[in-house]
Write an enzyme that holds these catalytic residues in place. Structure first.
Site, short mmCIF file in Angstrom:
data_model
loop_
_atom_site.label_atom_id
_atom_site.label_comp_id
_atom_site.label_asym_id
_atom_site.label_seq_id
_atom_site.Cartn_x
_atom_site.Cartn_y
_atom_site.Cartn_z
N THR A 72 -14.30 98.71 38.34
CA THR A 72 -13.96 100.06 37.88
C THR A 72 -14.11 100.18 36.36
O THR A 72 -14.79 101.09 35.87
CB THR A 72 -12.51 100.42 38.28
OG1 THR A 72 -12.34 100.18 39.67
CG2 THR A 72 -12.21 101.88 37.98
N ASP A 104 -8.67 94.25 38.26
CA ASP A 104 -8.71 93.36 39.42
C ASP A 104 -10.12 92.73 39.46
O ASP A 104 -10.39 91.79 38.73
CB ASP A 104 -8.37 94.21 40.65
CG ASP A 104 -8.22 93.42 41.92
OD1 ASP A 104 -7.90 92.23 41.87
OD2 ASP A 104 -8.43 94.00 43.01
N SER A 105 -11.02 93.27 40.25
CA SER A 105 -12.40 92.75 40.26
C SER A 105 -13.11 93.04 38.94
O SER A 105 -14.01 92.32 38.53
CB SER A 105 -13.20 93.38 41.40
OG SER A 105 -13.41 94.75 41.15
N ASP A 156 -4.10 100.75 34.64
CA ASP A 156 -2.94 100.05 35.21
C ASP A 156 -3.21 98.57 35.42
O ASP A 156 -2.41 97.72 35.03
CB ASP A 156 -2.48 100.71 36.53
CG ASP A 156 -3.60 100.84 37.56
OD1 ASP A 156 -4.77 100.49 37.28
OD2 ASP A 156 -3.31 101.32 38.67
N LYS A 207 -5.50 90.61 36.90
CA LYS A 207 -5.52 89.50 37.86
C LYS A 207 -6.80 88.71 37.62
O LYS A 207 -7.81 88.95 38.26
CB LYS A 207 -5.50 90.04 39.30
CG LYS A 207 -4.19 90.63 39.72
CD LYS A 207 -4.10 90.85 41.22
CE LYS A 207 -4.58 92.21 41.61
NZ LYS A 207 -4.18 92.60 42.99
N ARG A 262 4.65 104.37 43.66
CA ARG A 262 4.24 104.54 42.25
C ARG A 262 5.42 104.75 41.32
O ARG A 262 5.34 104.45 40.13
CB ARG A 262 3.30 105.76 42.12
CG ARG A 262 1.94 105.57 42.77
CD ARG A 262 1.01 106.68 42.29
NE ARG A 262 -0.20 106.80 43.10
CZ ARG A 262 -1.31 106.11 42.90
NH1 ARG A 262 -1.38 105.23 41.94
NH2 ARG A 262 -2.37 106.29 43.67
P1 IMP Z 1 -11.05 96.83 40.20
O1 IMP Z 1 -12.20 97.79 40.13
O2 IMP Z 1 -11.21 95.86 41.36
O3 IMP Z 1 -10.77 96.11 38.91
O4 IMP Z 1 -9.81 97.65 40.64
C1 IMP Z 1 -9.07 98.34 39.77
C2 IMP Z 1 -8.22 99.38 40.48
O5 IMP Z 1 -7.79 98.97 41.78
C3 IMP Z 1 -6.97 99.58 39.68
O6 IMP Z 1 -7.15 100.65 38.78
C4 IMP Z 1 -5.95 99.91 40.73
O7 IMP Z 1 -5.90 101.29 40.94
C5 IMP Z 1 -6.42 99.23 41.97
N1 IMP Z 1 -5.72 97.94 42.20
C6 IMP Z 1 -6.19 96.70 41.98
N2 IMP Z 1 -5.29 95.76 42.26
C7 IMP Z 1 -4.17 96.43 42.66
C8 IMP Z 1 -2.87 96.01 43.07
O8 IMP Z 1 -2.50 94.83 43.15
N3 IMP Z 1 -2.01 97.02 43.42
C9 IMP Z 1 -2.34 98.34 43.35
N4 IMP Z 1 -3.54 98.77 42.96
C10 IMP Z 1 -4.45 97.83 42.62
MG MG Z 2 -6.55 102.52 39.00
#
Ligand code: IMP
Ligand code: MG
Length: 177
Positions: free
Chosen positions: A109, A105-106, A102, A133, A167
């Site tokens: 994951t 972000d960081s 979806d 992002k 969702r």
């Molecule tokens: P990451 O590991 O920080 O890249 O986070 C990824 C996961 O965090 C995504 O698969 C989302 O499930 C959740 N996530 C990150 N940003 C958002 C947001 O703005 N809204 C909702 N879920 C988010």
């Molecule tokens: Mg996710």
């Protein structure tokens, strides 16, 4: 008493824009994998709506699987610790795998999940994400197909949740702080 579900947020990406972009991405994928079989792996739960729309426009042979990874609690900040809580139930060695997410972000994951799937020696491993992002990135992640780059806002809808809510919204929105 429930809160006013449709009035506490604004639309960031509307349905038309999402549909148009999904169509473009599907065409790219169809071209690239013409005549081949694609193992499409959705990351639960957030990717379900994007993945469903995308799959309807994919014309090459597919098999569909899901995995679940969690790096978030019920809030809005990544914990940085990624757990694979549900794995796919098929062998991907020598196969073409398209991971569908979806939002990046960081990047924690996807870095973990890509590393884990990469160890299984797929012929091809590509990442398709609806949103990204870039300002929030901590781990570099190569996104092969991206819907939209968005600013550093917490978004909801089109599969994405805030504490498991929203969702089902058919667009991407954000909650006003
Ligand atoms: P990451 O590991 O920080 O890249 O986070 C990824 C996961 O965090 C995504 O698969 C989302 O499930 C959740 N996530 C990150 N940003 C958002 C947001 O703005 N809204 C909702 N879920 C988010
Ligand atoms: Mg996710």
């Amino acid at each position: 008493m429930s809160m006013d579900y449709r009035n506490n947020h604004k639309i960031l990406i509307n349905e038309d824009a999402l549909n148009k972009r999904v169509e473009e991405i599907a065409q790219e994928i169809n071209k690239k994998y013409e005549g081949q079989t694609l193992i499409v792996v959705g990351v639960l739960k957030g990717s379900f709506m994007f993945m469903s729309d995308l799959l309807k426009k994919i014309t090459v042979d597919t098999e569909v699987y899901f995995l679940k990874a969690s790096s978030y609690g019920s809030g809005t900040e990544s914990s940085g610790v990624v757990k694979i809580t549900k794995d796919i139930d098929t062998d991907i060695e020598g196969r073409n795998v398209l991971l569908v997410e979806d939002i990046i972000d960081s990047g924690f994951t996807m870095k973990e999940v890509l590393a884990m799937l990469g160890e299984r020696k797929p012929a091809m491993l590509e990442l398709c994400s609806c949103l990204s992002k870039p300002e929030r990135r901590v781990c570099e992640v190569k996104i092969d197909y991206l819907g939209f780059e968005i600013p550093d806002k917490f978004v909801i809808g089109y599969g994405l949740d805030y504490a498991e809510k929203y969702r089902n919204l058919p667009y991407v929105g954000y909650i006003e702080q």
